[in-house]
Design a protein around this motif. Sequence first.
Motif, short mmCIF file in Angstrom:
data_model
loop_
_atom_site.label_atom_id
_atom_site.label_comp_id
_atom_site.label_asym_id
_atom_site.label_seq_id
_atom_site.Cartn_x
_atom_site.Cartn_y
_atom_site.Cartn_z
N UNK A 168 0.85 -1.19 0.00
CA UNK A 168 0.00 0.00 0.00
C UNK A 168 0.89 1.23 0.00
N UNK A 169 0.54 2.22 -0.80
CA UNK A 169 1.39 3.41 -0.89
C UNK A 169 1.49 4.15 0.43
N UNK A 170 0.59 3.90 1.35
CA UNK A 170 0.64 4.54 2.67
C UNK A 170 1.84 4.09 3.48
N UNK A 171 2.47 2.98 3.07
CA UNK A 171 3.62 2.46 3.80
C UNK A 171 4.86 3.35 3.65
N UNK A 172 4.98 4.06 2.53
CA UNK A 172 6.19 4.87 2.36
C UNK A 172 5.94 6.29 1.90
N UNK A 173 4.91 6.54 1.13
CA UNK A 173 4.73 7.88 0.62
C UNK A 173 3.31 8.18 0.22
N UNK A 174 2.51 8.65 1.16
CA UNK A 174 1.13 8.96 0.83
C UNK A 174 1.01 10.24 0.01
N UNK A 175 2.09 11.01 -0.11
CA UNK A 175 2.07 12.25 -0.89
C UNK A 175 2.72 12.07 -2.26
N UNK A 176 2.80 10.83 -2.74
CA UNK A 176 3.40 10.59 -4.05
C UNK A 176 2.32 10.18 -5.04
N UNK A 177 2.63 10.39 -6.31
CA UNK A 177 1.75 9.95 -7.39
C UNK A 177 2.61 9.34 -8.48
N UNK A 178 2.01 8.45 -9.26
CA UNK A 178 2.75 7.83 -10.35
C UNK A 178 2.00 8.05 -11.66
N UNK A 179 2.76 8.06 -12.74
CA UNK A 179 2.21 8.11 -14.08
C UNK A 179 2.82 6.94 -14.84
N UNK A 180 1.98 6.19 -15.54
CA UNK A 180 2.43 4.98 -16.22
C UNK A 180 2.44 5.21 -17.72
N UNK A 181 3.47 4.69 -18.37
CA UNK A 181 3.56 4.73 -19.83
C UNK A 181 3.66 3.30 -20.32
N UNK A 182 2.83 2.88 -21.24
CA UNK A 182 1.74 3.59 -21.90
C UNK A 182 0.55 3.81 -20.96
N UNK A 183 -0.12 4.92 -21.19
CA UNK A 183 -1.26 5.29 -20.34
C UNK A 183 -2.34 4.21 -20.42
N UNK A 184 -2.96 3.96 -19.29
CA UNK A 184 -4.04 2.98 -19.25
C UNK A 184 -3.59 1.57 -18.93
N UNK A 185 -2.31 1.30 -19.00
CA UNK A 185 -1.80 -0.03 -18.65
C UNK A 185 -1.39 -0.03 -17.19
N UNK A 186 -1.80 -1.05 -16.46
CA UNK A 186 -1.50 -1.11 -15.03
C UNK A 186 -0.82 -2.40 -14.62
N UNK A 187 -0.44 -3.24 -15.59
CA UNK A 187 0.15 -4.52 -15.23
C UNK A 187 1.29 -4.89 -16.17
N UNK A 188 2.17 -5.69 -15.63
CA UNK A 188 3.22 -6.33 -16.43
C UNK A 188 3.29 -7.77 -15.94
N UNK A 189 3.40 -8.69 -16.88
CA UNK A 189 3.38 -10.11 -16.56
C UNK A 189 4.76 -10.70 -16.87
N UNK A 190 5.24 -11.58 -16.00
CA UNK A 190 6.54 -12.22 -16.19
C UNK A 190 6.34 -13.72 -16.40
#
Length: 196
Positions: A103-125
């Motif tokens: 959870x982002x509250x564990x280290x930085x509740x005042x941070x935001x992220x932007x992902x490229x390409x937009x709309x993608x939220x996952x990567x599979x290995x």
Amino acid sequence: MAAHRKPRGFTLIEIFIALLIVALLLLLGMPSFTTYLRNSEIRSTAESLVNGLRTATSEAANRNARVAFTLAGNGDASWAINLVTDTDADCTDLVQPPIQRYSKKESGSNTTIAVIPAGKNAVCFNGLGRVWHQGVLPADHVQQIDIDSLVSGEARPLRIIVDDPNPADPAKPRGLRMCDPAPALAALVPPDPRAC
């Protein structure tokens, strides 16, 4: 004759002057301290994302199975690592409960992220710990994550490159790395190793 004793302690004026000096020092140091806090939050969030991605690759290799690293979305740096069912081609059918969660509250509740390409939220290995292509290349999975502060100020953003194509050999990507997107670092000669 009685000897006159000199009173011990501070006068009211001396106490006010000392308090004024302390207040001025705090006032001068506060902007640097808040910038330090914002940079620490950005760094902690970036490190948690990199650690999560590395954990996902090692879990995929250890289990010899596909594992998905999924971001919460909407600028939230929370993530989860899940096994993927064998029949799923695009890595969206996740096995619950997650292997690991953050959870982002564990280290930085005042941070935001932007992902490229937009709309993608996952990567599979895949079972080798490499990126499993989940559709039409190159925009089928998260390739870059930019981390910044929600609070305006002088905080320095960071970037995570998830899957960076190698110009010398496109079939062998350079892999996961964290870098600083500041243009001044990229312009240095010789190039700064922290630059993107």
